[in-house]
Design an enzyme around this catalytic site. Structure first.
Site, PDB file in Angstrom:
ATOM      1  N   GLN A   4       2.896 -26.682 -48.911  1.00 25.28           N
ATOM      2  CA  GLN A   4       3.273 -27.664 -47.894  1.00 25.28           C
ATOM      3  C   GLN A   4       4.764 -27.530 -47.582  1.00 25.28           C
ATOM      4  O   GLN A   4       5.607 -27.826 -48.426  1.00 25.28           O
ATOM      5  CB  GLN A   4       2.964 -29.066 -48.428  1.00 25.28           C
ATOM      6  CG  GLN A   4       3.346 -30.208 -47.523  1.00 25.28           C
ATOM      7  CD  GLN A   4       2.930 -31.531 -48.128  1.00 25.28           C
ATOM      8  OE1 GLN A   4       1.748 -31.853 -48.152  1.00 25.28           O
ATOM      9  NE2 GLN A   4       3.867 -32.294 -48.637  1.00 25.28           N
TER      10      GLN A   4
ATOM     11  N   SER B 208       9.625 -30.825 -46.948  1.00 26.36           N
ATOM     12  CA  SER B 208      10.977 -31.246 -47.334  1.00 26.36           C
ATOM     13  C   SER B 208      12.018 -30.204 -46.934  1.00 26.36           C
ATOM     14  O   SER B 208      11.754 -29.004 -46.951  1.00 26.36           O
ATOM     15  CB  SER B 208      11.050 -31.472 -48.841  1.00 26.36           C
ATOM     16  OG  SER B 208      10.214 -32.535 -49.228  1.00 26.36           O
TER      17      SER B 208
ATOM     18  N   GLU C  90      -1.420 -37.296 -49.741  1.00 21.38           N
ATOM     19  CA  GLU C  90      -0.583 -36.814 -50.834  1.00 21.38           C
ATOM     20  C   GLU C  90      -0.269 -37.935 -51.824  1.00 21.38           C
ATOM     21  O   GLU C  90      -0.326 -37.745 -53.032  1.00 21.38           O
ATOM     22  CB  GLU C  90       0.716 -36.232 -50.285  1.00 21.38           C
ATOM     23  CG  GLU C  90       1.655 -35.746 -51.397  1.00 21.38           C
ATOM     24  CD  GLU C  90       2.971 -35.204 -50.862  1.00 21.38           C
ATOM     25  OE1 GLU C  90       3.296 -35.484 -49.687  1.00 21.38           O
ATOM     26  OE2 GLU C  90       3.674 -34.516 -51.625  1.00 21.38           O
TER      27      GLU C  90
ATOM     28  N   GLU D 257      12.636 -45.260 -52.141  1.00 19.61           N
ATOM     29  CA  GLU D 257      13.268 -46.035 -51.082  1.00 19.61           C
ATOM     30  C   GLU D 257      12.403 -46.037 -49.807  1.00 19.61           C
ATOM     31  O   GLU D 257      12.205 -47.082 -49.176  1.00 19.61           O
ATOM     32  CB  GLU D 257      14.658 -45.456 -50.766  1.00 19.61           C
ATOM     33  CG  GLU D 257      15.698 -45.691 -51.850  1.00 19.61           C
ATOM     34  CD  GLU D 257      15.528 -44.756 -53.047  1.00 19.61           C
ATOM     35  OE1 GLU D 257      14.729 -43.800 -52.953  1.00 19.61           O
ATOM     36  OE2 GLU D 257      16.198 -44.978 -54.070  1.00 19.61           O
TER      37      GLU D 257
END
Length: 400
Positions: A115, A118, A237, A370
């Protein structure tokens, strides 16, 4: 009911498969292909796509019968990205041609997936990513040329295919200029470098993409609609972290209880209180995970998965910290630095020091805590959205 009746019909299909492909004399890969073609890979997959369109609770009937007959499994831990994220994304957003090409070898484990999400400059704020995809020409089916860098990519060194979200229009706000693709990891222009982690292992990778050509036929969803596809992938995920069934007292909480029993000299009233509180929290998390497992089996991963993943990270870090408090300095010592995906070992088989260090990543991977708090606040609790100054600003004009 699509694809046939209930348990009786399903048992007949299993018997027919076993008669056609005796597990004792059939090569494992050949058996898995036949199982997919028989609609017994995942009974809730559509007819003709490895399933029968049945209730997912019937899958256990198939798995139990095939296991009893000595049939090979598809080792889902070796293709955790493919089975947990790529398959549901393809089923939800892919074209018939894309499903024909990718779903069968994905499920059988012949092709692993990774994947490419990021990025170094857009970790928590995934929608701010900078990897670009530009059409090579004006034809509507022209190839795309991809340039950029991804990071923390599990299985990149072994994957045949990758899920990729890239920016195709920098002139619109960041969520609207993204498009979703499948990328051939063997294509020219892809460079993969392993990353050394705090545990000493190289579980993840950096991936550099330089003028990588991606056919338009590999685009998932409409141009500029990549954020909606990405959300579907991310919801699947996050439940991966929490949806597995587990016996009471197993996993990390079982390890710390064992340490408590083995070191009576370390016990204090304060540590006992912490242990009891964490035991209760672990049991709540276990039951919540069972509920989420039912949701994902029904194809309904929701924002509740973000809450469960948030609690998983907090709890895992708290438990591993307590374990080290019980064991003292010796608890940090361990000597195995060899792990590289797809090695998937239960945490309880690792050493306490590894569990402590590895748990630090839990609040980053799969969505930072967060970001998950924002999702829970807005989508689960219905609180007002966090003020965003970049909502109507073109991505190219955002400060970076």
């Amino acid at each position: 009911m699509p694809g046939g009746g209930g348990v009786t019909d399903l048992s007949a299909r299993v018997d027919a498969l076993l008669a056609q492909c005796d597990p004792a004399t059939t090569a494992p890969q050949e058996f898995l292909r036949a199982r997919f073609d028989a609609g017994l890979a995942r009974v809730d997959y559509p007819v003709g796509r490895g399933g029968l369109g049945l209730d997912p609770v019937l899958q256990e009937t198939v798995d139990r019968a095939l296991s009893a007959a000595g049939a090979p499994g598809n080792d889902p831990d070796n293709n955790v990205i493919g089975l947990g994220m790529a398959a549901p994304t393809l089923l939800a957003f892919g074209t018939p041609e894309q499903l024909d090409r990718w779903l069968r070898p994905l499920w059988t484990g012949e092709e692993l997936w990774c994947q490419l999400f990021s990025e170094p400059g857009a970790g928590s704020d995934l929608a701010g990513l900078a990897t670009s995809a530009v059409r090579d020409g004006d034809a509507p089916d022209a190839d795309w040329v991809v340039n950029g860098q991804k990071v923390w990519t599990t299985l990149a060194h072994q994957a045949r295919w990758a899920l990729l979200v890239a920016r195709t229009d920098p002139t619109v706000p960041k969520h609207r200029g993204l498009t979703y693709f499948v990328v051939d990891m063997q294509a020219p222009g892809i460079e993969i470098r392993p990353l050394r982690q705090i545990t000493g292992e190289t579980e993840f990778n950096e991936v550099f993409l330089t003028d990588v050509r991606v056919p338009d036929a590999y685009r998932i969803g409409a141009v500029g609609a990549g954020w909606a596809v990405t959300q579907g992938t991310l919801m699947n995920e996050r439940v991966q972290y929490t949806s597995g069934p587990a016996p009471r007292g197993s996993g990390p909480i079982g390890c710390v209880v064992e340490a408590w029993r083995a070191h009576p000299e370390q016990r204090t009233a304060g540590l006992q209180t912490r242990l009891l509180e964490l035991w209760v929290d672990a049991e709540v998390a276990r039951l919540a995970a069972a509920r989420l497992g039912q949701q994902i089996a029904a194809g309904q991963p929701g924002p509740e998965g973000s809450a469960a993943k948030l609690e998983y990270a907090r709890l895992n870090q708290a438990i591993s910290s307590l374990e080290l408090d019980l064991l003292g300095d010796d608890g940090l010592r361990y000597a195995d630095y060899t792990t590289r995906m797809p090695v998937m070992e239960p945490e309880e088989t690792k050493e306490p020091g590894w569990r402590y260090l590895r748990s630090r990543a839990n609040s980053i991977e799969g969505g930072t805590s967060e970001i998950l708090r924002n999702i829970v606040a807005e989508r689960v609790l219905g609180l007002p959205a966090e003020p965003r100054a970049d909502k109507n600003t073109a991505w190219k004009d955002l400060p970076r």
